[in-house]
Design a protein around this motif. Structure first.
Motif, PDB file in Angstrom:
ATOM      1  N   HIS A   1       5.105  -9.773  -1.385  1.00 20.53           N
ATOM      2  CA  HIS A   1       5.818  -9.395  -0.159  1.00 20.53           C
ATOM      3  C   HIS A   1       7.208  -8.854  -0.501  1.00 20.53           C
ATOM      4  O   HIS A   1       7.614  -7.784  -0.033  1.00 20.53           O
ATOM      5  CB  HIS A   1       5.940 -10.592   0.779  1.00 20.53           C
ATOM      6  N   VAL A   2       7.923  -9.585  -1.333  1.00 22.08           N
ATOM      7  CA  VAL A   2       9.265  -9.156  -1.728  1.00 22.08           C
ATOM      8  C   VAL A   2       9.187  -7.874  -2.558  1.00 22.08           C
ATOM      9  O   VAL A   2       9.942  -6.930  -2.327  1.00 22.08           O
ATOM     10  CB  VAL A   2      10.003 -10.281  -2.495  1.00 22.08           C
ATOM     11  N   TRP A   3       8.266  -7.825  -3.513  1.00 19.81           N
ATOM     12  CA  TRP A   3       8.163  -6.667  -4.397  1.00 19.81           C
ATOM     13  C   TRP A   3       7.867  -5.381  -3.626  1.00 19.81           C
ATOM     14  O   TRP A   3       8.552  -4.378  -3.790  1.00 19.81           O
ATOM     15  CB  TRP A   3       7.101  -6.892  -5.473  1.00 19.81           C
ATOM     16  N   TYR A   4       6.834  -5.395  -2.785  1.00 19.06           N
ATOM     17  CA  TYR A   4       6.463  -4.158  -2.102  1.00 19.06           C
ATOM     18  C   TYR A   4       7.493  -3.761  -1.050  1.00 19.06           C
ATOM     19  O   TYR A   4       7.687  -2.568  -0.802  1.00 19.06           O
ATOM     20  CB  TYR A   4       5.039  -4.242  -1.533  1.00 19.06           C
ATOM     21  N   GLY A   5       8.173  -4.725  -0.471  1.00 19.95           N
ATOM     22  CA  GLY A   5       9.290  -4.401   0.411  1.00 19.95           C
ATOM     23  C   GLY A   5      10.407  -3.712  -0.352  1.00 19.95           C
ATOM     24  O   GLY A   5      10.989  -2.725   0.105  1.00 19.95           O
ATOM     25  N   LEU A   6      10.702  -4.223  -1.541  1.00 24.26           N
ATOM     26  CA  LEU A   6      11.738  -3.651  -2.392  1.00 24.26           C
ATOM     27  C   LEU A   6      11.374  -2.236  -2.847  1.00 24.26           C
ATOM     28  O   LEU A   6      12.195  -1.317  -2.790  1.00 24.26           O
ATOM     29  CB  LEU A   6      11.955  -4.557  -3.612  1.00 24.26           C
ATOM     30  N   VAL A   7      10.138  -2.060  -3.272  1.00 26.71           N
ATOM     31  CA  VAL A   7       9.701  -0.743  -3.753  1.00 26.71           C
ATOM     32  C   VAL A   7       9.829   0.309  -2.652  1.00 26.71           C
ATOM     33  O   VAL A   7      10.348   1.402  -2.884  1.00 26.71           O
ATOM     34  CB  VAL A   7       8.238  -0.794  -4.275  1.00 26.71           C
ATOM     35  N   SER A   8       9.362  -0.036  -1.455  1.00 26.16           N
ATOM     36  CA  SER A   8       9.305   0.957  -0.380  1.00 26.16           C
ATOM     37  C   SER A   8      10.626   1.186   0.344  1.00 26.16           C
ATOM     38  O   SER A   8      10.812   2.232   0.957  1.00 26.16           O
ATOM     39  CB  SER A   8       8.243   0.547   0.639  1.00 26.16           C
ATOM     40  N   THR A   9      11.533   0.211   0.281  1.00 27.13           N
ATOM     41  CA  THR A   9      12.780   0.365   1.039  1.00 27.13           C
ATOM     42  C   THR A   9      14.018   0.540   0.181  1.00 27.13           C
ATOM     43  O   THR A   9      14.999   1.114   0.636  1.00 27.13           O
ATOM     44  CB  THR A   9      13.006  -0.837   1.981  1.00 27.13           C
TER      45      THR A   9
ATOM     46  N   ASN B   1      -2.942   3.199  -1.028  1.00 23.46           N
ATOM     47  CA  ASN B   1      -2.081   2.313  -0.250  1.00 23.46           C
ATOM     48  C   ASN B   1      -0.688   2.917  -0.026  1.00 23.46           C
ATOM     49  O   ASN B   1      -0.215   3.003   1.102  1.00 23.46           O
ATOM     50  CB  ASN B   1      -1.963   0.958  -0.932  1.00 23.46           C
ATOM     51  N   PHE B   2      -0.041   3.350  -1.095  1.00 24.96           N
ATOM     52  CA  PHE B   2       1.305   3.919  -0.977  1.00 24.96           C
ATOM     53  C   PHE B   2       1.307   5.221  -0.186  1.00 24.96           C
ATOM     54  O   PHE B   2       2.305   5.577   0.424  1.00 24.96           O
ATOM     55  CB  PHE B   2       1.928   4.134  -2.348  1.00 24.96           C
ATOM     56  N   ALA B   3       0.197   5.951  -0.224  1.00 27.06           N
ATOM     57  CA  ALA B   3       0.115   7.217   0.504  1.00 27.06           C
ATOM     58  C   ALA B   3      -0.097   7.012   1.996  1.00 27.06           C
ATOM     59  O   ALA B   3       0.390   7.793   2.809  1.00 27.06           O
ATOM     60  CB  ALA B   3      -1.014   8.078  -0.069  1.00 27.06           C
ATOM     61  N   ILE B   4      -0.779   5.937   2.383  1.00 25.39           N
ATOM     62  CA  ILE B   4      -1.174   5.754   3.779  1.00 25.39           C
ATOM     63  C   ILE B   4      -0.339   4.714   4.515  1.00 25.39           C
ATOM     64  O   ILE B   4       0.053   4.933   5.663  1.00 25.39           O
ATOM     65  CB  ILE B   4      -2.669   5.376   3.861  1.00 25.39           C
ATOM     66  N   VAL B   5      -0.063   3.586   3.886  1.00 25.84           N
ATOM     67  CA  VAL B   5       0.647   2.497   4.568  1.00 25.84           C
ATOM     68  C   VAL B   5       2.143   2.833   4.633  1.00 25.84           C
ATOM     69  O   VAL B   5       2.744   3.122   3.594  1.00 25.84           O
ATOM     70  CB  VAL B   5       0.422   1.147   3.857  1.00 25.84           C
ATOM     71  N   PRO B   6       2.709   2.798   5.823  1.00 25.07           N
ATOM     72  CA  PRO B   6       4.142   3.163   5.930  1.00 25.07           C
ATOM     73  C   PRO B   6       5.067   2.144   5.279  1.00 25.07           C
ATOM     74  O   PRO B   6       4.767   1.025   5.105  1.00 25.07           O
ATOM     75  CB  PRO B   6       4.390   3.217   7.426  1.00 25.07           C
TER      76      PRO B   6
END
Length: 105
Positions: free
Chosen positions: A22-30, A100-105
């Protein structure tokens, strides 16, 4: 059903996988690679995820699971098994995370 095995995976999911990812993917995307999901951004996210995060996360997951299983010599087992596990991880998760990275905002 192997309830002990199911319980171990449930515990790993609750105490390790869910909070860390949760923390990692939030960090990557934001923070690390914010912005729209262009081909360049998606490619960079996949590279950072699979060649930066996964080689650290997967051995830690394996070590935690082995600990719950009561295995001996966990560091040695992780060192021996992690390289093959990471390569197998890439075979599945590089394509999956690209979608996932292409579709999920």
């Amino acid at each position: 059903i192997d309830w002990l095995r199911t319980g171990r995976f449930f515990l790993m999911g609750v105490i390790w996988v869910a909070p860390v990812t949760h923390v990692w993917y939030g960090l990557v995307s934001t923070r690390l690679l914010p912005g729209p999901s262009t081909v360049a951004i998606v490619s960079k996210r996949v590279l950072v995820d699979q060649f930066g995060f996964a080689p650290i996360f997967l051995p830690c997951f394996m070590g935690g699971l082995f600990l719950l299983e009561g295995r001996p010599n966990i560091p040695q087992q992780v060192r021996e098994m992690a390289p093959d596990a990471i390569v197998a991880n890439w075979a599945l998760w590089i394509p999956a995370m690209t979608v996932n990275f292409a579709i999920v905002p």
